[in-house]
Design a protein around this motif. Structure first.
Motif, PDB file in Angstrom:
ATOM      1  N   GLN A 179       0.814  -1.203   0.000  1.00 57.60           N
ATOM      2  CA  GLN A 179       0.000   0.000   0.000  1.00 57.60           C
ATOM      3  C   GLN A 179       0.854   1.262   0.000  1.00 57.60           C
ATOM      4  O   GLN A 179       0.626   2.181  -0.792  1.00 57.60           O
ATOM      5  CB  GLN A 179      -0.922   0.004   1.227  1.00 57.60           C
ATOM      6  CG  GLN A 179      -2.034  -1.023   1.176  1.00 57.60           C
ATOM      7  CD  GLN A 179      -2.912  -0.970   2.410  1.00 57.60           C
ATOM      8  OE1 GLN A 179      -2.489  -0.517   3.474  1.00 57.60           O
ATOM      9  NE2 GLN A 179      -4.139  -1.432   2.283  1.00 57.60           N
ATOM     10  N   GLN A 180       1.843   1.297   0.875  1.00 58.33           N
ATOM     11  CA  GLN A 180       2.669   2.499   1.017  1.00 58.33           C
ATOM     12  C   GLN A 180       3.601   2.710  -0.172  1.00 58.33           C
ATOM     13  O   GLN A 180       3.920   3.834  -0.533  1.00 58.33           O
ATOM     14  CB  GLN A 180       3.483   2.434   2.317  1.00 58.33           C
ATOM     15  CG  GLN A 180       2.644   2.362   3.578  1.00 58.33           C
ATOM     16  CD  GLN A 180       1.652   3.498   3.690  1.00 58.33           C
ATOM     17  OE1 GLN A 180       2.006   4.656   3.494  1.00 58.33           O
ATOM     18  NE2 GLN A 180       0.399   3.172   3.990  1.00 58.33           N
ATOM     19  N   GLY A 181       4.041   1.613  -0.797  1.00 60.08           N
ATOM     20  CA  GLY A 181       4.951   1.731  -1.931  1.00 60.08           C
ATOM     21  C   GLY A 181       4.255   1.717  -3.271  1.00 60.08           C
ATOM     22  O   GLY A 181       4.910   1.850  -4.310  1.00 60.08           O
ATOM     23  N   ALA A 182       2.925   1.511  -3.247  1.00 58.09           N
ATOM     24  CA  ALA A 182       2.147   1.414  -4.483  1.00 58.09           C
ATOM     25  C   ALA A 182       2.703   0.333  -5.396  1.00 58.09           C
ATOM     26  O   ALA A 182       2.932   0.540  -6.595  1.00 58.09           O
ATOM     27  CB  ALA A 182       2.111   2.766  -5.200  1.00 58.09           C
ATOM     28  N   ILE A 183       2.922  -0.848  -4.809  1.00 58.96           N
ATOM     29  CA  ILE A 183       3.464  -1.976  -5.573  1.00 58.96           C
ATOM     30  C   ILE A 183       2.535  -3.183  -5.389  1.00 58.96           C
ATOM     31  O   ILE A 183       1.630  -3.165  -4.559  1.00 58.96           O
ATOM     32  CB  ILE A 183       4.890  -2.349  -5.122  1.00 58.96           C
ATOM     33  CG1 ILE A 183       4.890  -2.742  -3.630  1.00 58.96           C
ATOM     34  CG2 ILE A 183       5.848  -1.199  -5.378  1.00 58.96           C
ATOM     35  CD1 ILE A 183       6.225  -3.262  -3.121  1.00 58.96           C
ATOM     36  N   LYS A 184       2.801  -4.235  -6.145  1.00 55.69           N
ATOM     37  CA  LYS A 184       2.038  -5.466  -6.033  1.00 55.69           C
ATOM     38  C   LYS A 184       3.004  -6.634  -5.985  1.00 55.69           C
ATOM     39  O   LYS A 184       3.865  -6.788  -6.854  1.00 55.69           O
ATOM     40  CB  LYS A 184       1.084  -5.624  -7.219  1.00 55.69           C
ATOM     41  CG  LYS A 184       0.191  -6.855  -7.128  1.00 55.69           C
ATOM     42  CD  LYS A 184      -0.723  -6.797  -5.911  1.00 55.69           C
ATOM     43  CE  LYS A 184      -1.620  -8.034  -5.822  1.00 55.69           C
ATOM     44  NZ  LYS A 184      -2.430  -8.036  -4.586  1.00 55.69           N
ATOM     45  N   MET A 185       2.878  -7.457  -4.930  1.00 57.44           N
ATOM     46  CA  MET A 185       3.698  -8.653  -4.789  1.00 57.44           C
ATOM     47  C   MET A 185       2.790  -9.862  -4.592  1.00 57.44           C
ATOM     48  O   MET A 185       1.593  -9.729  -4.332  1.00 57.44           O
ATOM     49  CB  MET A 185       4.646  -8.516  -3.584  1.00 57.44           C
ATOM     50  CG  MET A 185       5.605  -7.340  -3.656  1.00 57.44           C
ATOM     51  SD  MET A 185       6.771  -7.276  -2.256  1.00 57.44           S
ATOM     52  CE  MET A 185       5.664  -6.883  -0.887  1.00 57.44           C
ATOM     53  N   VAL A 186       3.359 -11.045  -4.720  1.00 57.88           N
ATOM     54  CA  VAL A 186       2.612 -12.291  -4.530  1.00 57.88           C
ATOM     55  C   VAL A 186       2.886 -12.811  -3.123  1.00 57.88           C
ATOM     56  O   VAL A 186       4.042 -12.990  -2.732  1.00 57.88           O
ATOM     57  CB  VAL A 186       3.026 -13.349  -5.569  1.00 57.88           C
ATOM     58  CG1 VAL A 186       2.278 -14.660  -5.317  1.00 57.88           C
ATOM     59  CG2 VAL A 186       2.754 -12.839  -6.983  1.00 57.88           C
ATOM     60  N   HIS A 187       1.833 -13.058  -2.372  1.00 60.24           N
ATOM     61  CA  HIS A 187       1.960 -13.565  -1.003  1.00 60.24           C
ATOM     62  C   HIS A 187       2.008 -15.084  -1.001  1.00 60.24           C
ATOM     63  O   HIS A 187       1.164 -15.749  -1.598  1.00 60.24           O
ATOM     64  CB  HIS A 187       0.769 -13.081  -0.159  1.00 60.24           C
ATOM     65  CG  HIS A 187       0.713 -13.697   1.203  1.00 60.24           C
ATOM     66  ND1 HIS A 187      -0.448 -14.202   1.746  1.00 60.24           N
ATOM     67  CD2 HIS A 187       1.686 -13.892   2.132  1.00 60.24           C
ATOM     68  CE1 HIS A 187      -0.189 -14.670   2.949  1.00 60.24           C
ATOM     69  NE2 HIS A 187       1.089 -14.499   3.211  1.00 60.24           N
ATOM     70  N   VAL A 188       3.028 -15.658  -0.315  1.00 59.56           N
ATOM     71  CA  VAL A 188       3.175 -17.113  -0.203  1.00 59.56           C
ATOM     72  C   VAL A 188       3.154 -17.481   1.283  1.00 59.56           C
ATOM     73  O   VAL A 188       4.147 -17.284   1.994  1.00 59.56           O
ATOM     74  CB  VAL A 188       4.487 -17.605  -0.838  1.00 59.56           C
ATOM     75  CG1 VAL A 188       4.550 -19.133  -0.794  1.00 59.56           C
ATOM     76  CG2 VAL A 188       4.627 -17.093  -2.272  1.00 59.56           C
ATOM     77  N   PRO A 189       2.029 -18.003   1.795  1.00 58.78           N
ATOM     78  CA  PRO A 189       1.948 -18.343   3.224  1.00 58.78           C
ATOM     79  C   PRO A 189       2.583 -19.691   3.549  1.00 58.78           C
ATOM     80  O   PRO A 189       2.501 -20.636   2.756  1.00 58.78           O
ATOM     81  CB  PRO A 189       0.442 -18.378   3.477  1.00 58.78           C
ATOM     82  CG  PRO A 189      -0.147 -18.768   2.162  1.00 58.78           C
ATOM     83  CD  PRO A 189       0.744 -18.171   1.105  1.00 58.78           C
ATOM     84  N   TYR A 190       3.206 -19.771   4.728  1.00 58.21           N
ATOM     85  CA  TYR A 190       3.810 -21.011   5.217  1.00 58.21           C
ATOM     86  C   TYR A 190       3.255 -21.324   6.604  1.00 58.21           C
ATOM     87  O   TYR A 190       2.532 -20.524   7.188  1.00 58.21           O
ATOM     88  CB  TYR A 190       5.338 -20.877   5.300  1.00 58.21           C
ATOM     89  CG  TYR A 190       6.028 -20.879   3.957  1.00 58.21           C
ATOM     90  CD1 TYR A 190       6.616 -22.025   3.447  1.00 58.21           C
ATOM     91  CD2 TYR A 190       6.095 -19.711   3.197  1.00 58.21           C
ATOM     92  CE1 TYR A 190       7.263 -22.024   2.221  1.00 58.21           C
ATOM     93  CE2 TYR A 190       6.732 -19.699   1.969  1.00 58.21           C
ATOM     94  CZ  TYR A 190       7.317 -20.858   1.477  1.00 58.21           C
ATOM     95  OH  TYR A 190       7.944 -20.852   0.260  1.00 58.21           O
ATOM     96  N   LYS A 191       3.648 -22.482   7.148  1.00 56.31           N
ATOM     97  CA  LYS A 191       3.215 -22.879   8.489  1.00 56.31           C
ATOM     98  C   LYS A 191       4.252 -22.453   9.525  1.00 56.31           C
ATOM     99  O   LYS A 191       4.704 -23.245  10.344  1.00 56.31           O
ATOM    100  CB  LYS A 191       2.984 -24.393   8.558  1.00 56.31           C
ATOM    101  CG  LYS A 191       1.807 -24.878   7.722  1.00 56.31           C
ATOM    102  CD  LYS A 191       1.605 -26.373   7.879  1.00 56.31           C
ATOM    103  CE  LYS A 191       0.400 -26.852   7.080  1.00 56.31           C
ATOM    104  NZ  LYS A 191       0.181 -28.324   7.234  1.00 56.31           N
ATOM    105  N   GLY A 192       4.653 -21.203   9.464  1.00 54.16           N
ATOM    106  CA  GLY A 192       5.640 -20.722  10.413  1.00 54.16           C
ATOM    107  C   GLY A 192       6.823 -20.084   9.708  1.00 54.16           C
ATOM    108  O   GLY A 192       7.035 -20.274   8.501  1.00 54.16           O
ATOM    109  N   THR A 193       7.621 -19.332  10.477  1.00 55.22           N
ATOM    110  CA  THR A 193       8.778 -18.647   9.910  1.00 55.22           C
ATOM    111  C   THR A 193       9.865 -19.618   9.488  1.00 55.22           C
ATOM    112  O   THR A 193      10.574 -19.367   8.504  1.00 55.22           O
ATOM    113  CB  THR A 193       9.344 -17.644  10.940  1.00 55.22           C
ATOM    114  OG1 THR A 193       8.323 -16.701  11.264  1.00 55.22           O
ATOM    115  CG2 THR A 193      10.545 -16.896  10.384  1.00 55.22           C
ATOM    116  N   GLY A 194      10.015 -20.724  10.220  1.00 52.74           N
ATOM    117  CA  GLY A 194      11.058 -21.696   9.894  1.00 52.74           C
ATOM    118  C   GLY A 194      10.994 -22.190   8.452  1.00 52.74           C
ATOM    119  O   GLY A 194      11.978 -22.074   7.703  1.00 52.74           O
ATOM    120  N   PRO A 195       9.861 -22.745   8.012  1.00 50.45           N
ATOM    121  CA  PRO A 195       9.747 -23.193   6.616  1.00 50.45           C
ATOM    122  C   PRO A 195       9.892 -22.047   5.619  1.00 50.45           C
ATOM    123  O   PRO A 195      10.469 -22.226   4.540  1.00 50.45           O
ATOM    124  CB  PRO A 195       8.338 -23.799   6.551  1.00 50.45           C
ATOM    125  CG  PRO A 195       8.023 -24.179   7.957  1.00 50.45           C
ATOM    126  CD  PRO A 195       8.682 -23.132   8.805  1.00 50.45           C
TER     127      PRO A 195
END
Length: 329
Positions: A179-195
């Motif tokens: 929102q702040q940078g006026a950009i678009k990225m792809v979100h990739v969710p994981y089951k935690g920060t480790g993976p």
């Protein structure tokens, strides 16, 4: 008849005395908390800051409690799996939840089928607080946050970022940056920060947001590059890394906290014992130094203070989630 009555009375008194002794013995055993191993359930896979916070605390807390504290990772479901386990556990103080703030105050706003409510838990103590950092794979051709924004604009939709799950603080931080940078990225969710970290190191994702502890060794080795800190101040462990405000994006501001919760029915005496012993650990110079070296802050808060934080953050993040238009699961 007198003899029989006397014998009966004697036997009855003896039976009552035995029952009383057994009851008192049982009550004494229950009050002598803890008398066995304590399990700390973690809502993420091993390797992230929630896991590291739990392991740091468990290692130091065991000797203070006088019992072993074991860590049990139950990642997945945006923290719902772990929370459900602790919610259903016997309310005796032997099963606790090391909770990540994103799961506790953000996920409830985006989860359609709720598996737990705030009332299912009672706060015990806050342990660690830490701002997010913005980290990219070393071969991504950017060295600053403005360069990342410029790269994303030149390559719309090609950058992807990892998070510890839909609605996690990493996810929301990514949305705020978009929102702040006026950009678009792809979100990739994981089951935690480790993976997520493993795939970032492997080059499957381009960047992520997270608290510093799990990333520090890889930043030091040059395998990852940190662009900015999302808090209001630079981290002592990363003194050369600017804040998002210094980089020109002051509204990208996100700090995580990691706290211990217990099932709602755990007796006050047990919670009082736990929070007092956690305070001893968290306020020790050794624990504070270890947290700072990892890019975090040892931040003990009482049950009342933690409860106030939860209520305030629930209200604040409700607004962020609504304006970010994050879809419910």
């Amino acid at each position: 008849m007198k003899l029989h009555r006397k014998q009966f009375t004697t036997l009855a008194l003896a039976a009552l005395a035995a029952l009383a002794t057994g009851f008192l013995g049982s009550a004494t055993a229950q009050s002598a908390y803890p008398s066995k191993t304590v399990t700390m359930v973690v809502p993420t896979a091993a390797g992230g800051t929630t896991d590291l916070s739990a392991r740091m605390l468990a290692q130091a807390l065991g000797p203070v409690l006088g019992q072993t504290v074991v860590v049990d990772n139950k990642g997945g479901g945006n923290g719902n799996i772990a929370a459900s386990i602790v919610k259903r556990a016997e309310a005796d103080g032997y099963t606790l939840l090391m909770q990540y703030s994103g799961y506790h105050v953000i996920s409830p706003h985006i989860t359609k089928q709720k598996q737990w409510d705030q009332g299912d838990f009672q706060p015990v103590a806050n342990v660690i607080s830490a701002p997010q950092i913005i980290v990219v794979r070393a071969d991504l051709p950017v060295k600053t946050l403005p360069e990342l924004i410029a790269y994303a604009k030149a390559n719309p939709g090609k950058l992807n970022y990892a998070s510890s799950g839909n609605g996690s603080l990493q996810h929301v931080t990514g949305v705020m940056l978009e929102q702040q940078g006026a950009i678009k990225m792809v979100h990739v969710p994981y089951k935690g920060t480790g993976p997520a970290l493993q795939d970032l190191l492997g080059g499957q994702v381009d960047l992520t947001f997270g608290t510093a502890p799990p990333f520090m060794p890889h930043i030091a080795s040059g395998k990852l590059r940190v662009l900015a800190v999302t808090g209001k101040q630079r981290l002592p462990s990363l003194p050369d890394v600017p804040t998002t405000a210094e980089a020109g994006y002051p509204k990208v501001d996100a700090t995580s906290w990691f706290a211990v919760f217990a099932p709602a029915g755990v007796p006050k005496a047990v919670v009082d014992k736990l929070t007092a012993d956690i305070r001893t650990v968290v306020q020790s110079p050794t624990f504070q130094q270890k947290a700072q070296e990892q890019g975090a802050t040892a931040d003990y808060q009482t049950p009342a203070q933690l409860g106030d934080k939860v209520r305030a953050d629930l209200a604040n993040w409700a607004t962020v989630v609504k304006t970010s238009k994050i879809e419910a699961e």
